[in-house]
Design a protein around this motif. Structure first.
Motif, PDB file in Angstrom:
ATOM      1  N   ARG A   1       0.653  -1.205  -0.058  1.00  0.00           N
ATOM      2  CA  ARG A   1       0.054  -0.228  -0.041  1.00  0.00           C
ATOM      3  C   ARG A   1       0.663   1.073   0.028  1.00  0.00           C
ATOM      4  NH1 ARG A   1      -4.764  -1.443   4.178  1.00  0.00           N
ATOM      5  NH2 ARG A   1      -4.110  -3.589   4.320  1.00  0.00           N
TER       6      ARG A   1
ATOM      7  N   GLU B   1      -8.908  -7.850  -1.359  1.00  0.00           N
ATOM      8  CA  GLU B   1      -9.089  -7.694   0.044  1.00  0.00           C
ATOM      9  C   GLU B   1      -8.868  -6.029   0.350  1.00  0.00           C
ATOM     10  OE1 GLU B   1      -8.369  -9.394   4.650  1.00  0.00           O
ATOM     11  OE2 GLU B   1      -7.824 -10.321   2.818  1.00  0.00           O
ATOM     12  N   ARG B   2      -7.617  -5.614  -0.026  1.00  0.00           N
ATOM     13  CA  ARG B   2      -6.893  -4.605   0.216  1.00  0.00           C
ATOM     14  C   ARG B   2      -8.042  -3.305  -0.336  1.00  0.00           C
ATOM     15  NH1 ARG B   2      -2.103  -6.956  -0.897  1.00  0.00           N
ATOM     16  NH2 ARG B   2      -2.018  -5.528  -2.881  1.00  0.00           N
TER      17      ARG B   2
ATOM     18  N   ALA C   1     -11.106  -3.640  -1.554  1.00  0.00           N
ATOM     19  CA  ALA C   1     -12.563  -3.616  -1.307  1.00  0.00           C
ATOM     20  C   ALA C   1     -13.264  -2.382  -0.883  1.00  0.00           C
ATOM     21  CB  ALA C   1     -12.945  -4.847  -0.524  1.00  0.00           C
ATOM     22  N   PRO C   2     -12.862  -1.896   0.135  1.00  0.00           N
ATOM     23  CA  PRO C   2     -13.456  -0.601   0.536  1.00  0.00           C
ATOM     24  C   PRO C   2     -13.572   0.507  -0.608  1.00  0.00           C
ATOM     25  CG  PRO C   2     -11.620  -1.299   2.223  1.00  0.00           C
ATOM     26  CD  PRO C   2     -11.661  -2.165   0.909  1.00  0.00           C
ATOM     27  N   ARG C   3     -12.559   0.801  -1.456  1.00  0.00           N
ATOM     28  CA  ARG C   3     -12.506   1.518  -2.377  1.00  0.00           C
ATOM     29  C   ARG C   3     -13.476   1.316  -3.496  1.00  0.00           C
ATOM     30  NH1 ARG C   3      -8.720   5.377  -2.460  1.00  0.00           N
ATOM     31  NH2 ARG C   3      -7.176   5.291  -1.018  1.00  0.00           N
TER      32      ARG C   3
ATOM     33  N   GLU D   1     -16.255  -0.358  -3.215  1.00  0.00           N
ATOM     34  CA  GLU D   1     -17.661   0.221  -2.632  1.00  0.00           C
ATOM     35  C   GLU D   1     -17.864   1.549  -2.387  1.00  0.00           C
ATOM     36  OE1 GLU D   1     -17.760  -2.619   0.789  1.00  0.00           O
ATOM     37  OE2 GLU D   1     -17.593  -4.379  -0.528  1.00  0.00           O
ATOM     38  N   CYS D   2     -17.059   2.441  -2.533  1.00  0.00           N
ATOM     39  CA  CYS D   2     -17.248   3.824  -2.150  1.00  0.00           C
ATOM     40  C   CYS D   2     -18.600   4.539  -3.067  1.00  0.00           C
ATOM     41  CB  CYS D   2     -15.980   4.782  -2.718  1.00  0.00           C
ATOM     42  SG  CYS D   2     -15.306   4.959  -4.253  1.00  0.00           S
ATOM     43  N   GLU D   3     -18.951   5.499  -2.596  1.00  0.00           N
ATOM     44  CA  GLU D   3     -19.934   6.319  -3.182  1.00  0.00           C
ATOM     45  C   GLU D   3     -19.774   6.689  -4.600  1.00  0.00           C
ATOM     46  OE1 GLU D   3     -21.584   9.120  -0.627  1.00  0.00           O
ATOM     47  OE2 GLU D   3     -22.032   7.821   1.074  1.00  0.00           O
TER      48      GLU D   3
END
Length: 402
Positions: free
Chosen positions: A16, A273-274, A276-278, A280-282
């Motif tokens: 990262r 996995e790393r 994934a949050p991005r 799912e961003c708006e």
């Protein structure tokens, strides 16, 4: 089903916040040795964005522009991959560069490598023949600076360094075996300008013959900042050689395709996995691919009678349309695929592996649209060479004026 392990043990996951390497190796072309060398173990509804231009933007160097004579010099980039040998020769043109010569040949350097761990004599002979053509073009175009890189096949092969030395002795071409990280950086540098506009996060990927690079980038500035990346040792050649070709009955072909999808998805898992949050961003996420797989599928999407870079480079298509084509190809026989325009015999046995990799990428980064780039490492090399040479010229002028 049998389990398939990656064909080598090298660690390929990115870190990262990984910084760009910034490394530029400017190798001046050298003619081959006069004495006869030893063989070194070798044997004898889509929308277009920026497509079709022969002038490709290169970075604008800081400070004064180099002299007019200096800017007329020819620069070259050679990319020796697991499946293809490609050369691009260009001259700077304002803030862009204009291609003056090019060469591309399917050499299948990595054929059989996944099983043997070595480059075969036949593969090395095919590749050396292509590199001799490149060497002649470099001589004829009086190239000022060239960088020639080798990627996954030479990184992995036990006899890769010996082959590199043999190439130097026979042709004068000095191949630099670059890291997976450098390969990712150059791919981003070469194609990022085709990334669809927007504020959301973006992934750029390069499906090669022996590996696939995935890069999460942060837009902004002249070149996007690399936030995270991963390279996996699965490309169209290595995946096909390891899992097997999609032959037999339709059910057998689909089962083999499912195996490919599983193998690739397992390798992508840490990166997935790393990021994934991005994903799912708006904000709307974006995706850009550079490889023979995406350009071939884009050609099929456009129903082109033969490949046309002007139609494909810069195209943006619905991701689902690419998935639909992948599903159709995975069920076809080798003969059926070989008769499709823009595939032919050269790609018929490898395109399914590319489809499996692309499908897996869309699973972890489900962008509604996919940007298609017929540019990448070679263009990235040219930009690096021209920017570094211009910067060097500026420093030389400053020293002379001091």
């Amino acid at each position: 089903m049998a389990d398939f392990s990656p064909p080598d043990d090298n660690k390929r996951t990115g870190q990262r916040g990984a910084e760009k390497s910034g490394r530029v190796a400017d190798f001046r072309y050298r003619p081959p040795s006069q004495s006869k060398p030893q063989k070194c173990g070798t044997g004898s509804s889509a929308k277009k964005r920026g497509g079709g231009k022969t002038s490709i933007p290169s970075p604008k160097p800081q400070g004064s522009a180099p002299s007019h004579h200096h800017r007329k010099q020819a620069y070259a980039a050679l990319d020796l991959g697991t499946n293809n040998c490609r050369l691009l020769i260009a001259r700077p043109s304002g803030e862009n560069f204009t291609v003056i010569d090019a060469f591309s040949r399917v050499v299948k350097l990595g054929e059989g490598l996944a099983m043997s761990g070595k480059l075969s004599d036949d593969a090395m002979d095919r590749t050396l023949g292509a590199l001799k053509v490149c060497a002649e073009k470099l001589r004829r175009r009086n190239v000022h600076l060239a960088r020639s890189v080798a990627t996954e096949a030479c990184r992995r092969a036990a006899n890769g360094p010996a082959f590199i030395e043999h190439v130097r002795e026979e042709t004068g071409i000095v191949l630099d075996i670059i890291s997976a990280e450098e390969e990712a950086r150059l791919a981003v540098l070469g194609c990022h300008i085709l990334l669809e506009g927007g504020e959301g996060p973006a992934v750029i990927f390069d499906i090669g013959g022996g590996s696939t690079e995935l890069i999460l980038v942060e837009p902004g500035g002249k070149v996007p900042r690399i936030l995270d990346w991963q390279s996996v040792p699965w490309g169209v050649v290595s995946l096909t050689d390891t899992v097997g070709r999609c032959t037999g009955s339709r059910d057998e072909r689909l089962a083999r395709y499912a195996d490919m999808r599983r193998v690739v998805s397992e390798s992508f898992a840490p990166f997935a996995e790393r990021i994934a949050p991005r994903a799912e961003c708006e904000e709307e996420i974006r995706l850009l691919g550079t490889s023979g797989t995406v350009t071939t599928l884009a050609s099929l999407h456009l129903e082109l009678p033969h490949y046309d870079r002007r139609e494909v480079d810069g195209l943006i298509v619905r991701s689902q349309a690419m998935r639909d084509i992948s599903e159709r190809l995975s069920g076809m026989s080798l003969e059926e695929r070989s008769q499709l325009p823009c595939i032919g015999n050269d790609r018929a046995d490898l395109v399914v592996a590319g489809c499996a990799i692309l499908d897996s990428i869309l699973d972890i980064w489900p962008s509604e649209r996919l940007g298609v780039a017929d540019r990448g490492i070679r263009e990235g090399i040219l930009r690096s060479l021209m920017a570094a040479d211009a910067e060097g010229e500026r420093h030389r002028r400053e020293i002379r004026g001091a």
